[in-house]
Design an enzyme around this catalytic site. Structure first.
Site, PDB file in Angstrom:
ATOM      1  N   GLY A  50       0.411  -7.943   3.582  1.00  0.00           N
ATOM      2  CA  GLY A  50       0.221  -7.946   2.139  1.00  0.00           C
ATOM      3  C   GLY A  50       0.181  -6.537   1.586  1.00  0.00           C
ATOM      4  N   CYS A  51      -0.493  -6.351   0.476  1.00  0.00           N
ATOM      5  CA  CYS A  51      -0.558  -5.047  -0.185  1.00  0.00           C
ATOM      6  C   CYS A  51      -1.181  -3.992   0.727  1.00  0.00           C
ATOM      7  CB  CYS A  51      -1.377  -5.162  -1.469  1.00  0.00           C
ATOM      8  SG  CYS A  51      -1.637  -3.579  -2.299  1.00  0.00           S
ATOM      9  N   PHE A  52      -0.490  -2.865   0.895  1.00  0.00           N
ATOM     10  CA  PHE A  52      -1.019  -1.846   1.814  1.00  0.00           C
ATOM     11  C   PHE A  52      -2.289  -1.181   1.292  1.00  0.00           C
ATOM     12  CE2 PHE A  52       3.044   0.743   0.515  1.00  0.00           C
ATOM     13  CZ  PHE A  52       2.627   0.829  -0.805  1.00  0.00           C
ATOM     14  N   TRP A  53      -2.555  -1.251   0.013  1.00  0.00           N
ATOM     15  CA  TRP A  53      -3.821  -0.718  -0.506  1.00  0.00           C
ATOM     16  C   TRP A  53      -4.996  -1.444   0.166  1.00  0.00           C
ATOM     17  CZ3 TRP A  53      -2.652  -1.207  -6.478  1.00  0.00           C
ATOM     18  CH2 TRP A  53      -1.635  -0.301  -6.812  1.00  0.00           C
ATOM     19  N   CYS A  54      -4.865  -2.764   0.303  1.00  0.00           N
ATOM     20  CA  CYS A  54      -5.924  -3.573   0.908  1.00  0.00           C
ATOM     21  C   CYS A  54      -6.055  -3.287   2.401  1.00  0.00           C
ATOM     22  CB  CYS A  54      -5.628  -5.059   0.718  1.00  0.00           C
ATOM     23  SG  CYS A  54      -5.468  -5.612  -0.999  1.00  0.00           S
TER      24      CYS A  54
END
Length: 218
Positions: A50-54
């Site tokens: 999923g989102c790499f920020w997470c």
């Protein structure tokens, strides 16, 4: 008659494009894995979830992880960007490079953290983020890592009695994302996505992962 011919031509065109893209994906899956050498006693592992920020924030909460870097991997084009990967045509997924001390944390534990920090049955995305650029992939650099991944994936499938969405790819190359993506959660704690998606995901992970494996006050 012209409309029928045009429709047939478009069908053939899309069929050829899909076949070519499938061939490119298969080449990536069939490639020989690249082993990244240990540098200064630190090893590297690569995950897409999923989102790499997470994902970046999740891994940086684990003991033995020095750094988590956001980027792109798993595709068939060179020099992917945030904009190009979001089209879904490069084959790349938002990924993270985990720099860790193998004397403190094992690759096996990092795989456990991977599955514990996501919805393992969600296909092509995590939470509100959907699309092939958000799909789940675990990258292996050698056969030992591949077997660890496959065994854990099989065990989780039996436990949940469900198909596990994570794909298993040989690692080829990691492309570092644009500077503004790095350490995004730490630098932008008041961002609405961070507050509503990233932080809750991190809290769920920490609540369910063994406390002794997590950094204190992180």
């Amino acid at each position: 008659m012209k409309n029928i011919i045009s429709a047939i031509a478009l069908t053939i065109l899309f069929s050829c494009q899909n076949k070519a893209q499938n061939n490119q994906v298969q080449k990536v899956i069939d490639a020989k894995p690249v082993q990244v050498p240990i540098q200064n006693g630190k090893d590297r592992a690569y995950f897409a979830s999923g989102c790499f920020w997470c994902v970046e924030a999740v891994y940086e909460s684990i003991k033995g992880v020095d750094e988590s870097i956001s980027g792109y991997s798993g595709g068939h084009t060179n020099n992917p960007t945030y904009e190009s990967s979001n089209t879904g045509r490069t084959g790349h997924a938002e990924s993270v490079e985990i720099i860790y001390d193998p004397k403190i944390v094992s690759f096996e534990t990092l795989v456990d953290a991977y599955f514990a920090s996501q919805n393992p049955t969600q296909v092509n995305g995590q939470g509100p983020d959907n699309g092939s650029q958000y799909r789940s992939i675990i990258f292996y650099q050698n056969d030992e890592q591949k077997q660890i991944i496959l065994k854990k994936k099989e065990a989780l499938a039996k436990k949940l009695n469900a198909n596990i969405a994570a794909e298993v790819y040989p690692f080829q190359k990691f492309w570092i994302a644009e500077d503004y993506h790095q350490n995004y959660e730490k630098l932008h704690p008041n961002n609405s996505y961070i507050r509503n998606v990233s932080i809750p995901r991190l809290k769920r992970f920490k609540a369910n992962f063994p406390t002794e494996l997590l950094k204190e006050n992180h």
